[in-house]
Scaffold this active site. Structure first.
Site, mmCIF file in Angstrom:
data_model
loop_
_atom_site.group_PDB
_atom_site.id
_atom_site.type_symbol
_atom_site.label_atom_id
_atom_site.label_comp_id
_atom_site.label_asym_id
_atom_site.label_seq_id
_atom_site.Cartn_x
_atom_site.Cartn_y
_atom_site.Cartn_z
ATOM 1 N N LYS A 108 41.248 73.367 53.803
ATOM 2 C CA LYS A 108 42.385 74.183 53.372
ATOM 3 C C LYS A 108 42.459 75.425 54.243
ATOM 4 C CE LYS A 108 45.614 74.104 50.182
ATOM 5 N NZ LYS A 108 46.218 72.931 49.537
HETATM 6 P P1 NAD Z 1 56.200 77.041 46.798
HETATM 7 O O1 NAD Z 1 55.891 78.305 47.504
HETATM 8 O O2 NAD Z 1 57.242 76.134 47.350
HETATM 9 O O3 NAD Z 1 56.615 77.332 45.280
HETATM 10 C C1 NAD Z 1 55.893 78.143 44.409
HETATM 11 C C2 NAD Z 1 56.885 78.641 43.362
HETATM 12 O O4 NAD Z 1 56.184 79.356 42.351
HETATM 13 C C3 NAD Z 1 57.931 79.589 43.941
HETATM 14 O O5 NAD Z 1 59.204 79.247 43.456
HETATM 15 C C4 NAD Z 1 57.475 80.970 43.436
HETATM 16 O O6 NAD Z 1 58.537 81.877 43.273
HETATM 17 C C5 NAD Z 1 56.861 80.581 42.097
HETATM 18 N N1 NAD Z 1 55.913 81.571 41.605
HETATM 19 C C6 NAD Z 1 55.111 82.402 42.327
HETATM 20 N N2 NAD Z 1 54.402 83.181 41.502
HETATM 21 C C7 NAD Z 1 54.747 82.835 40.251
HETATM 22 C C8 NAD Z 1 54.371 83.281 38.964
HETATM 23 N N3 NAD Z 1 53.489 84.253 38.806
HETATM 24 N N4 NAD Z 1 54.922 82.669 37.886
HETATM 25 C C9 NAD Z 1 55.808 81.681 38.034
HETATM 26 N N5 NAD Z 1 56.221 81.227 39.223
HETATM 27 C C10 NAD Z 1 55.710 81.799 40.310
HETATM 28 O O7 NAD Z 1 54.797 76.297 46.626
HETATM 29 P P2 NAD Z 1 54.535 74.752 46.394
HETATM 30 O O8 NAD Z 1 54.333 74.126 47.708
HETATM 31 O O9 NAD Z 1 55.553 74.226 45.447
HETATM 32 O O10 NAD Z 1 53.089 74.818 45.706
HETATM 33 C C11 NAD Z 1 52.939 75.106 44.329
HETATM 34 C C12 NAD Z 1 51.558 74.640 43.878
HETATM 35 O O11 NAD Z 1 51.419 73.246 44.168
HETATM 36 C C13 NAD Z 1 50.364 75.321 44.578
HETATM 37 O O12 NAD Z 1 49.297 75.411 43.661
HETATM 38 C C14 NAD Z 1 50.012 74.341 45.678
HETATM 39 O O13 NAD Z 1 48.662 74.457 46.089
HETATM 40 C C15 NAD Z 1 50.275 73.033 44.961
HETATM 41 N N6 NAD Z 1 50.491 71.891 45.856
HETATM 42 C C16 NAD Z 1 51.507 71.876 46.758
HETATM 43 C C17 NAD Z 1 51.704 70.755 47.567
HETATM 44 C C18 NAD Z 1 52.855 70.646 48.537
HETATM 45 O O14 NAD Z 1 53.052 69.557 49.088
HETATM 46 N N7 NAD Z 1 53.645 71.681 48.757
HETATM 47 C C19 NAD Z 1 50.837 69.677 47.474
HETATM 48 C C20 NAD Z 1 49.809 69.707 46.532
HETATM 49 C C21 NAD Z 1 49.664 70.820 45.716
#
Ligand code: NAD
Length: 477
Positions: A108
């Protein structure tokens, strides 16, 4: 221990969950520790001249396990990024890849930055410099370490990383495989952007195929009509909410964002809400539902399925007892702390754990990596041949119908659907669905048959640790 709230840190939380499962296994002495510890973490501080002055940024790339290479894991852009978090996320990647049988070790990366504070050109400069620092140490490399998007990053950053790698490795024919989550025109794959949210949908669909599992969560029936709360309408949360509401009949009654929450008992219009967030930067003043200043409090509202899809640690020892949802699916990484996990387990809440629930992203990343290494789009060789074979059957059926006295016709739309050969998107969805079903089966088997396993998370860890252990043993470690 986190001094602010008395909870273990994120990495300690993952370790506790690991240790809980490993205690039920019979691993050779020393192997448990070898699997659990993070192999290495590289910290880099680099300067970039922006807006007339030099800004210093801190970034990390952590490699948790190299039992299989390349190692794989996203790159996160957030101000909260730190070594503990990156190592926790790298460990989760090891277990996640093992669970879905993606042939990668866990890694990561993260950069301490608020991406919203910088414009596109500035993000490009910063990303190029960060990528340069990692590439020159083989911490980005098609055969050794392959990043992907995570919080705060997306296709644009991945395209920049791929381009930077290609500039520094001009004769590497597999350069594009150095990173996944790229846009299609830069070597990406159809269906990658939506993959993690799509995987969450497939995970829930598979869960609801088993009435006994559904009953454990105090629910019944299908996904149709289930009331859902989603936290974080970013990449993962948006796609999960969109597919569940438009394809499975769920009602997303609450969405929690960084600036508060929005509720609508009749279900929120997810596309319109996402458009609002993109334009206005948050949910405040959005006319699609009722605004709540204290968004996190909405996690405790009544619903059938709670989907934390934003960040880690949001369900913790302080609010776990108040969570009403009887089914939680961890779309984010680490949203439930080890302490909260225990409270919820005792309450009988069923948690579909992160290492399974959000594995759709790395699964489709795996397909993208294979596509890049094979230098050909999935379906390119077979599609028309498949269509021609289907056409033969349809022609023959129509001939029989014409030549015999039976008067029948194919149902409307059948011919068109049946004749269409699978393109890349159909194949990616099929591979993802198959992966999510198979991984669920492997977890479920342990859940139902191991007399000491009472939850899906421990079951998932048992499956993963066993696979990683076998891989180390085969190497003679
Ligand atoms: P992203 O940045 O696209 O979205 C995150 C969202 O959460 C945003 O809309 C942001 O405004 C919101 N947010 C931030 N702080 C917040 C809070 N305190 N309360 C509520 N909402 C809040 O990120 P993502 O890629 O969607 O990732 C989200 C989660 O999923 C992370 O934990 C990441 O590790 C996990 N993840 C992502 C992927 C991927 O393919 N993008 C894959 C596996 C896991």
């Amino acid at each position: 221990m986190n001094p602010r709230n008395g909870e273990p840190s994120f990495r300690q939380s993952v370790d506790l969950m690991f240790t809980r499962a490993a205690a039920l296994m019979d691993l050779p002495p020393g192997l448990e520790e070898k699997i659990r510890v993070c192999n290495s973490t590289y910290t880099v501080r680099f300067g970039v001249r922006l807006r007339g002055e030099i800004h210093t940024f801190t970034g990390y790339r952590s490699v948790h396990s190299e039992h299989t290479e390349p190692v794989k894991g996203g790159i996160r852009y957030a101000l909260s990024v730190n070594q503990d978090e990156v190592e926790a996320l790298a460990a989760l990647m090891t277990y996640k890849c093992a669970l879905v049988e993606a042939p990668f070790g866990g890694s990561k990366g993260g950069l301490c930055i608020d991406p919203r504070q910088w414009d596109q050109d500035e993000i490009e400069k910063i990303t190029r410099r960060f990528a340069y620092e990692l590439i020159k140490r083989d911490l980005i490399h098609p055969a050794q370490n392959v990043p992907a998007p995570d919080m705060g990053t997306g296709e644009r950053e991945m395209a920049i990383i791929a381009d930077q790698y290609a500039r520094m490795n001009t004769t590497d024919i597999n350069a594009r495989a150095c990173v996944t989550g790229k846009p299609i025109h830069a070597g990406g794959i159809q269906g990658r952007v939506e993959a993690t949210g799509r995987g969450v949908q497939y995970a829930l669909q598979e869960f609801f195929r088993h009435p006994e599992d559904v009953a454990k969560a105090g629910l019944s029936g299908t996904l149709d009509g289930k009331r859902v709360i989603v936290q974080g309408l970013g990449n993962v949360g948006y796609h999960a909410a969109l597919f569940l509401s438009t394809e499975d009949g769920c009602q997303v009654t609450h969405v929690i964002e960084h600036d508060g929450g929005l509720s609508n008992p009749d279900g929120l219009d997810i596309v319109a809400l996402r458009d609002w967030i993109v334009t206005h930067g948050g949910v405040r003043d959005c006319p699609l539902g009722t605004y709540h200043e204290n968004g996190a409090k909405l996690l405790e509202e009544d619903c059938d399925i709670l989907i934390p899809a934003a960040m880690e640690g949001v369900i913790n020892m302080h609010n776990a007892a108040a969570i009403k949802a009887s089914l939680i699916i961890e779309a984010a990484n680490g949203p439930v702390t080890a302490g909260a996990d225990e409270i919820l387990r005792h309450k009988g809440t069923v948690i579909i754990p992160d290492l399974y629930a959000n594995a759709g992203g790395v699964t489709v990343s795996y397909f993208e990596w294979v596509k890049n290494l094979s230098h050909i789009r999935f379906g390119r060789m077979q599609r028309r041949q498949e269509e021609a074979r289907h056409q033969l059957i349809v022609d023959e059926l129509e001939r029989i119908s014409r030549d015999s006295s039976i008067n029948w016709t194919l149902s409307p739309g059948f011919k068109e659907k049946y004749l269409r050969g699978a393109g890349e998107l159909e194949l990616v969805r099929s591979g993802l669905d198959d992966t999510m079903r198979a991984a669920y089966q492997s977890m479920r088997e342990v859940w139902w048959t191991h007399d000491k396993v009472t939850d899906l998370r421990t079951a998932a860890f048992l499956v993963s640790i066993d696979r990683v252990a076998k891989s180390y043993t085969a190497k003679g470690i």
